[in-house]
Design a protein around this motif. Structure first.
Motif, PDB file in Angstrom:
ATOM      1  N   ARG B 109       0.825  -1.212   0.000  1.00 42.75           N
ATOM      2  CA  ARG B 109       0.000   0.000   0.000  1.00 42.75           C
ATOM      3  C   ARG B 109       0.858   1.260   0.000  1.00 42.75           C
ATOM      4  O   ARG B 109       0.457   2.274  -0.556  1.00 42.75           O
ATOM      5  CB  ARG B 109      -0.935   0.010   1.223  1.00 42.75           C
ATOM      6  CG  ARG B 109      -1.973  -1.111   1.213  1.00 42.75           C
ATOM      7  CD  ARG B 109      -3.027  -0.886   0.158  1.00 42.75           C
ATOM      8  NE  ARG B 109      -3.833   0.295   0.422  1.00 42.75           N
ATOM      9  CZ  ARG B 109      -4.378   1.057  -0.530  1.00 42.75           C
ATOM     10  NH1 ARG B 109      -4.210   0.741  -1.800  1.00 42.75           N
ATOM     11  NH2 ARG B 109      -5.095   2.113  -0.216  1.00 42.75           N
ATOM     12  N   LEU B 113      -0.239   0.539  -4.366  1.00 38.52           N
ATOM     13  CA  LEU B 113      -0.828  -0.587  -5.097  1.00 38.52           C
ATOM     14  C   LEU B 113      -2.223  -0.889  -4.573  1.00 38.52           C
ATOM     15  O   LEU B 113      -2.468  -0.847  -3.366  1.00 38.52           O
ATOM     16  CB  LEU B 113       0.080  -1.817  -4.946  1.00 38.52           C
ATOM     17  CG  LEU B 113       1.475  -1.637  -5.542  1.00 38.52           C
ATOM     18  CD1 LEU B 113       2.416  -2.730  -5.064  1.00 38.52           C
ATOM     19  CD2 LEU B 113       1.397  -1.628  -7.062  1.00 38.52           C
ATOM     20  N   PRO B 114      -3.148  -1.180  -5.484  1.00 37.97           N
ATOM     21  CA  PRO B 114      -4.532  -1.428  -5.054  1.00 37.97           C
ATOM     22  C   PRO B 114      -4.666  -2.719  -4.244  1.00 37.97           C
ATOM     23  O   PRO B 114      -3.964  -3.699  -4.501  1.00 37.97           O
ATOM     24  CB  PRO B 114      -5.323  -1.546  -6.361  1.00 37.97           C
ATOM     25  CG  PRO B 114      -4.363  -1.425  -7.470  1.00 37.97           C
ATOM     26  CD  PRO B 114      -2.989  -1.260  -6.944  1.00 37.97           C
ATOM     27  N   ARG B 115      -5.586  -2.685  -3.281  1.00 33.86           N
ATOM     28  CA  ARG B 115      -5.793  -3.837  -2.402  1.00 33.86           C
ATOM     29  C   ARG B 115      -6.094  -5.117  -3.168  1.00 33.86           C
ATOM     30  O   ARG B 115      -5.604  -6.182  -2.838  1.00 33.86           O
ATOM     31  CB  ARG B 115      -6.966  -3.567  -1.459  1.00 33.86           C
ATOM     32  CG  ARG B 115      -6.609  -2.618  -0.406  1.00 33.86           C
ATOM     33  CD  ARG B 115      -7.681  -2.497   0.656  1.00 33.86           C
ATOM     34  NE  ARG B 115      -7.037  -1.888   1.795  1.00 33.86           N
ATOM     35  CZ  ARG B 115      -6.399  -2.552   2.741  1.00 33.86           C
ATOM     36  NH1 ARG B 115      -6.379  -3.862   2.728  1.00 33.86           N
ATOM     37  NH2 ARG B 115      -5.789  -1.930   3.708  1.00 33.86           N
ATOM     38  N   TRP B 117      -5.335  -6.024  -6.179  1.00 30.20           N
ATOM     39  CA  TRP B 117      -4.136  -6.526  -6.845  1.00 30.20           C
ATOM     40  C   TRP B 117      -3.200  -7.183  -5.839  1.00 30.20           C
ATOM     41  O   TRP B 117      -2.606  -8.228  -6.094  1.00 30.20           O
ATOM     42  CB  TRP B 117      -3.453  -5.359  -7.557  1.00 30.20           C
ATOM     43  CG  TRP B 117      -2.267  -5.759  -8.382  1.00 30.20           C
ATOM     44  CD1 TRP B 117      -2.289  -6.170  -9.679  1.00 30.20           C
ATOM     45  CD2 TRP B 117      -0.897  -5.797  -7.965  1.00 30.20           C
ATOM     46  NE1 TRP B 117      -1.011  -6.460 -10.095  1.00 30.20           N
ATOM     47  CE2 TRP B 117      -0.133  -6.241  -9.066  1.00 30.20           C
ATOM     48  CE3 TRP B 117      -0.239  -5.506  -6.777  1.00 30.20           C
ATOM     49  CZ2 TRP B 117       1.247  -6.390  -9.016  1.00 30.20           C
ATOM     50  CZ3 TRP B 117       1.141  -5.653  -6.715  1.00 30.20           C
ATOM     51  CH2 TRP B 117       1.875  -6.091  -7.828  1.00 30.20           C
TER      52      TRP B 117
END
Lengths: 280, 313
Positions: B109, B113-115, B117
């Motif tokens: 995070r 970066l998206p959760r 992903w």
């Protein structure tokens, strides 16, 4: 043969951000620090967290309703009678906000800086020092604001809020918490050992007792009044008291400005200091 | 030379210098790290390895000289550079308040970066680090080897092209070291460029395609482990121990019997291409060492030759 540099998600995100000014200090992801704190909070000792909230409530009971019985009604700033409990409740609300903010911004930050070293790791990701500063300060202010909401939930039903302006005491307490969290983390970042950290506590107790919390500042000689009024807790007490008792004048704006300056100074110093400590 | 023209330098340092007040931690070093290789910085404590790593990570600003990482300038492109890098710090520095999987997610995070992903990425990395079963344990409760593997998994969360490892196996037992080396080999096979510091010569020999030997902030030698050994040492070494008080006297008698002789406080080292033959000759001449050993030359010998000191003391 030159192979293309890989554009991974992380790289794409960082490069998009890099076009903005200040990107090397702030990536706009302070929120991810709060997510981290939420994970950590799940496993922390809830008794300790609750005890911080209980303290001002105990003062309210002992002084407001105990000693308050002996004192009876007193006069508020504009000469109206008000119960002693209602007089000290705003001060204790401001203190709640301060305590909550400082627990995290001082001792917890000190531990993270010198022992668990989590800031170093954060700064080896694409976070910048201002993300770390803002994230930690925000978490501390959330704790402060939560304490003050809890305190309000007790004070309101007891009839200690005499004006509708009192609703604004919550955002005011949040502002106070923000100010203390910022300054608290900034000061902590200069502390090198436990002895120095204890000086913070040494300063906090007298500030709590003499900032117009339990009696008006007007009892002091003129020159002491000037010093006391410059203290952040006194500013906070005055602000919340004006709102809860409904004595609104221009001084409210002055108190707000005081905390805004405190926030800006604290945040800047913390950012600079994190950079100096971990990115040299 | 023709080889290096083809290869792409992902890290390039020229006269790279770092001073802290009067202390010169890194003293004008030049090196290139090429894509896909495993590059080692070998040297004793205080040689300037970690400082060099910090400058590459762009968390430490150089005092002078040039440094580019993937063509970027660390002084003002720090976050972009770090998005390309995986960092495994010396003492793991795990978030001990968090569980194993939380360590990975939070670090991901930090890169934004998206959760969603991260969810699959974390599983993949837990598998890679052989920590799937430990996912819900506190990082603090893991063994030393597991903590190091978690630190590596964390360093891989942003799918870095370059993984920086500062003394990856210091403090690990032999078994844990071998597991770790195996994981690092796999990364290399996947094309990740590895840059590691170590003061273990066997680690450098195992893991590194190319190394620079550092001492007191300077580069003493550069090359593949085999090249360095060929250049700076003999094929074999005879190690003799006569006892602390006798070593020095015997060393004088042995002078001239080998290409080179090194007298250490606890032993005598004789450098030769025919170890067994030399040992037999010494025993035949009536000398009786307490212990004797014939071994192949290692990077330790290279270091001794270059600096007159041993690596680990």
């Amino acid at each position: 043969m030159i192979t293309q540099t890989l554009i991974t998600q992380a790289v794409a995100i960082a490069e998009k951000r890099a076009k903005r000014p200040g990107a090397s200090v702030y990536s706009g992801r302070a929120m991810t620090m709060i997510e981290r704190s939420l994970y950590a909070a799940k496993s922390s000792n809830w008794l300790i967290i609750i005890s911080g909230f209980v303290e001002p409530v105990l003062y309210l009971m002992a002084f407001g309703f105990g000693i308050g019985q002996l004192i009876g009604d007193i006069q508020d700033g504009s000469g109206n009678p008000v119960s002693y409990a209602a007089y000290i409740a705003p001060a204790l609300l401001a203190t709640s906000a301060m305590n909550g903010a400082l627990y995290d911004a001082t001792w917890n930050v000190f531990f993270k800086m010198h022992f668990s070293k989590v800031y170093q790791v954060m700064l080896s990701s694409s976070l910048g020092p201002m993300d770390v500063a803002l994230g930690e300060i925000s978490w501390a202010l959330i704790r402060g604001a939560t304490y003050s909401v809890g305190f309000m939930a007790i004070a309101w039903p007891l009839g200690l809020v005499t004006s509708a302006w009192g609703l604004l005491a919550i955002p005011a307490a949040t502002l106070i918490a923000f100010g203390f969290a910022s300054i608290g983390m900034a000061i902590t970042s200069y502390m090198k050992n436990f002895q120095q950290m204890n000086w913070v506590n040494f300063f906090l107790l007298p500030m709590f007792l003499f900032s117009g919390t339990f009696f008006p500042v007007s009892v002091y000689p003129e020159w002491i009044q000037v010093i006391v009024k410059a203290l952040p807790l006194c500013q906070g007490v005055d602000l919340v008291r004006s709102l809860m008792l409904g004595i609104i004048d221009i001084s409210v704006l002055g108190h707000i400005a005081y905390f805004v300056v405190m926030i800006v100074l604290g945040l800047s110093f913390t950012t600079v200091r994190l950079k100096a400590l971990f990115m040299r | 030379m023709s080889k290096s023209v083809e290869r792409e330098a992902v890290i390039r340092a020229r006269s790279l210098t770092k001073k802290y007040k009067d202390f010169v931690a890194v003293d004008g070093i030049d090196f290139d790290v090429y894509r896909g290789e495993s590059f080692g910085l070998l040297g004793p404590n205080g040689a300037g390895k970690s400082t060099t790593m910090k400058m590459i990570t762009s968390v430490s600003q150089r005092t002078s000289g040039e440094l580019t990482i993937l063509g970027k300038e660390p002084n003002n492109q720090g976050p972009e550079i770090r998005a390309h890098l995986g960092v495994v710090p010396q003492k793991d520095m795990l978030d001990r308040e968090l569980k194993v999987w939380e360590n990975l997610v939070t670090y991901g995070r930090y890169f934004g970066l998206p959760r969603k992903w991260l969810k699959t990425k974390v599983e993949e990395l837990l598998e890679f680090a052989q920590l799937t079963e430990k996912r819900n344990e506190k990082a603090d409760d893991l063994s030393g080897g597991m903590q190091r593997r978690l630190a590596i998994a964390r360093g891989l969360i942003n799918e870095p092209e370059i993984l920086l490892l500062d003394e990856p196996t210091t403090g690990l037992d032999p078994q844990a070291r071998h597991i770790l080396w195996d994981r690092l080999f796999r990364l290399k096979e996947q094309g990740v460029t590895l840059v590691l510091t170590t003061h273990y010569m066997d680690e450098a020999e195992q893991l590194c395609d190319r190394i620079i030997v550092m001492d007191k902030g300077k580069i003493m030698a550069e090359g593949s482990p085999a090249e360095l050994i060929r250049k700076y040492s003999s094929k074999e070494v005879v190690e003799l121990r006569f006892g602390t008080d006798k070593n020095e006297g015997v060393a004088k008698q042995l002078e001239g019997k080998s290409e080179r002789i090194e007298l250490l406080p606890d032993r005598i080292l004789l450098y030769t291409d025919k170890g067994e033959a030399l040992l037999t000759a010494i025993l035949d001449s009536g000398l009786h060492p307490v212990t004797s050993l014939v071994r192949r030359s290692s990077l330790e010998d290279v270091f001794l030759r270059l600096t007159g000191r041993t690596l680990v003391d």
